[in-house]
Scaffold this motif. Sequence first.
Motif, PDB file in Angstrom:
ATOM      1  N   TRP A  68      -7.540   1.544  -3.104  1.00 44.17           N
ATOM      2  CA  TRP A  68      -6.159   2.473  -3.553  1.00 44.17           C
ATOM      3  C   TRP A  68      -5.710   1.588  -4.733  1.00 44.17           C
ATOM      4  O   TRP A  68      -5.698   0.322  -4.807  1.00 44.17           O
ATOM      5  CB  TRP A  68      -5.145   2.303  -2.487  1.00 44.17           C
ATOM      6  N   LEU A 107       0.819  -1.185  -0.047  1.00 45.40           N
ATOM      7  CA  LEU A 107      -0.062   0.013  -0.004  1.00 45.40           C
ATOM      8  C   LEU A 107       0.886   1.093   0.005  1.00 45.40           C
ATOM      9  O   LEU A 107       1.744   1.456   0.652  1.00 45.40           O
ATOM     10  CB  LEU A 107      -0.885   0.203   1.251  1.00 45.40           C
ATOM     11  N   ASP A 124      -8.653  -1.172   0.872  1.00 42.17           N
ATOM     12  CA  ASP A 124      -7.861  -0.765   2.472  1.00 42.17           C
ATOM     13  C   ASP A 124      -9.428  -0.721   3.372  1.00 42.17           C
ATOM     14  O   ASP A 124     -10.427  -0.612   2.795  1.00 42.17           O
ATOM     15  CB  ASP A 124      -7.304   0.374   2.250  1.00 42.17           C
ATOM     16  N   GLU A 171      -6.626   6.927  -5.403  1.00 45.17           N
ATOM     17  CA  GLU A 171      -7.469   6.288  -4.318  1.00 45.17           C
ATOM     18  C   GLU A 171      -8.994   6.906  -4.270  1.00 45.17           C
ATOM     19  O   GLU A 171      -9.125   8.213  -4.683  1.00 45.17           O
ATOM     20  CB  GLU A 171      -6.957   6.280  -3.043  1.00 45.17           C
TER      21      GLU A 171
END
Length: 400
Positions: A58, A23, A53, A69
């Motif tokens: 994302w 991430l 997430d 995102e």
Amino acid sequence: MIIPETPTNESFRIKALKSLHILDTESEKEFNEITTLAAHLCEVEVALISLVDSNREWYKSKYGISVCEIPRKYSFCAHAILTPEKPLIISDTRKDPRFHKNPFTEGDQPFIFYAGIPLIDHNGFALGTLSVIDSAPKTLSDTQISSLKALANQVIILFELNKKNKDLEKMQGKLKHRNETLKEFAQVISHDLKMPLANIITTSDVLKLKLTKYLDKETLKYFDYIRHSSFSMSTYINDVLDHYESDSLIQKEPEQFLFEDLLREILNLLNISSNCTIQFPKNTQTLNCNRLALKQILINLIGNSLKYNDKEKIHINIDTSEDTSYYRFKITDNGMGIPEEKLKTIFDLFATANTVDRSGNKGNGIGLSTVKKIINNLGGSINVASTMGVQTTFEFLIKK
């Protein structure tokens, strides 16, 4: 619009996602190639590698859009991971109640067509999707869907490889830190032991001198044992220091010098006795390399040829040559030899040939390990060949 539900395994899914350490990482060519290929295969405007997430979707890779995102409540991908066993394909999102009045079904570049292939890790957790999107209604052929699934598998493989690389980097960092700590510890301990050992040697010599007329010869031998053991320990400490300080040799700048001059300097240090004949290379050679590192290597190897030799007359032959990339060195002696079963491990730290030297002392297995370490750091390699009771040849290369 219907806000996506939370998967029943959400806490475990998020933990699996975080464990990838992917991430918010930089864009990578391998992932971008997959989204580009997916967009062309399906003839769409947008392709995404999306990760869901806790509160957002994302994009690890994006083709055709600029955003990185979006909020999870607007996420198409968050709906797709609810049924990870099958793709989520919607020909016209305006007709699906889940996406009715979703901000992304409207505007200049609306998400009208959507197809998302869940990205499922080896534990069965749906981490996100490989998705393709278009601003007009659309359908995909079976071939296109199969191709998307194959690309999604490649994304998972890349995720796993990235994770393994990150874990490996982390482990290497820990090992490097531990090695530095061990190196500092060895240096401190070795230096701290040198003075007490010197005191023991001096004290035992003084006591022996003062007590000679009061003690019998057998008792006086114990002073010799103390002295001998202390010198053995001192040698061991010096070898440990040489091993850990050998890295600093590599930092020295290369210099130009005559190989014959270096050999004469080394032989003066080793204090060669009259029963030893050393054959120098036939041709005087000028070298341009790390002189100090080469000196340390030769001191160890020639020193071993002298120590581990049971012949009345010691013969050592030193030869050198070169090619466009390497200097080659060869040292052959008529010594004790190395057992065949020990040849593969002789360069390992603390490995010995289980033989005693000319003076009856056993090696500590540090010298040859240090030699190999220096040579490897110089971009070279070392090999050994030996015949028991006849000769041993060490041959090594160092990069120019």
